[in-house]
Motif scaffolding. Structure first.
Motif, short mmCIF file in Angstrom:
data_model
loop_
_atom_site.label_atom_id
_atom_site.label_comp_id
_atom_site.label_asym_id
_atom_site.label_seq_id
_atom_site.Cartn_x
_atom_site.Cartn_y
_atom_site.Cartn_z
N VAL A 58 0.86 -1.18 0.00
CA VAL A 58 0.00 0.00 0.00
C VAL A 58 0.90 1.23 0.00
O VAL A 58 1.68 1.43 0.93
CB VAL A 58 -0.94 0.02 1.22
N LEU A 59 0.78 2.04 -1.05
CA LEU A 59 1.55 3.27 -1.18
C LEU A 59 0.59 4.45 -1.14
O LEU A 59 -0.40 4.47 -1.87
CB LEU A 59 2.32 3.31 -2.50
N ASP A 60 0.88 5.44 -0.32
CA ASP A 60 0.06 6.63 -0.22
C ASP A 60 0.98 7.84 -0.23
O ASP A 60 1.75 8.05 0.71
CB ASP A 60 -0.76 6.59 1.08
N ARG A 61 0.95 8.59 -1.35
CA ARG A 61 1.81 9.76 -1.55
C ARG A 61 3.28 9.39 -1.43
O ARG A 61 4.05 10.04 -0.72
CB ARG A 61 1.43 10.88 -0.59
N VAL A 62 3.65 8.33 -2.14
CA VAL A 62 5.03 7.81 -2.12
C VAL A 62 5.65 7.99 -3.49
O VAL A 62 4.99 7.79 -4.51
CB VAL A 62 5.04 6.33 -1.70
N ILE A 63 6.94 8.32 -3.53
CA ILE A 63 7.69 8.38 -4.77
C ILE A 63 8.60 7.15 -4.82
O ILE A 63 9.42 6.94 -3.92
CB ILE A 63 8.52 9.67 -4.86
N VAL A 64 8.43 6.36 -5.87
CA VAL A 64 9.22 5.15 -6.07
C VAL A 64 10.17 5.41 -7.24
O VAL A 64 9.74 5.52 -8.38
CB VAL A 64 8.32 3.93 -6.37
N PRO A 65 11.50 5.50 -6.98
CA PRO A 65 12.45 5.78 -8.06
C PRO A 65 12.51 4.66 -9.11
O PRO A 65 12.13 3.51 -8.85
CB PRO A 65 13.80 5.89 -7.33
N ASP A 66 13.04 5.01 -10.26
CA ASP A 66 13.20 4.05 -11.36
C ASP A 66 13.90 2.78 -10.85
O ASP A 66 14.88 2.85 -10.10
CB ASP A 66 14.06 4.65 -12.48
N GLY A 67 13.38 1.63 -11.28
CA GLY A 67 14.03 0.36 -11.00
C GLY A 67 13.93 -0.15 -9.58
O GLY A 67 14.49 -1.18 -9.24
N THR A 68 13.19 0.54 -8.72
CA THR A 68 13.08 0.14 -7.32
C THR A 68 12.07 -1.00 -7.16
O THR A 68 11.04 -1.03 -7.82
CB THR A 68 12.65 1.34 -6.45
N ASP A 69 12.38 -1.90 -6.25
CA ASP A 69 11.52 -3.04 -5.95
C ASP A 69 10.89 -2.82 -4.58
O ASP A 69 11.58 -2.83 -3.56
CB ASP A 69 12.37 -4.31 -5.96
#
Length: 85
Positions: A58-69
């Motif tokens: 569950v992601l809420d207002r999250v930034i996930v960088p390129d290639g992140t798992d």
């Protein structure tokens, strides 16, 4: 995109994205090649190129960088920016 996935609130899905069964995208941006696995929720977040959001995360207002798992069942803090791995 799975037929049981729900995308709402102007969610933008890039080329080659994979959205699993019952996954939800709400007001988010999924960049090219991103994947959101089954039962995950991505709300008001950005998922980078070729990043993966694991099942039931569950992601809420999250930034996930390129290639992140993002692991299955993850619940990062609201408003966080994850570190690329």
């Amino acid at each position: 995109v799975s037929p049981s996935a729900v995308l709402s609130g102007g969610t933008s899905v890039g080329t080659g994205c994979v959205i699993g069964d019952r996954a939800r995208g709400e007001g988010s941006v999924l960049f090219d090649g991103a994947s959101v696995e089954s039962d995950a929720v991505v709300r008001a977040s950005a998922v980078g190129h070729k990043a993966r959001v694991g099942a039931r995360a569950v992601l809420d207002r999250v930034i996930v960088p390129d290639g992140t798992d993002v692991p299955a069942d993850a619940r990062p803090s609201v408003g966080s920016r994850l570190v690329a791995r």
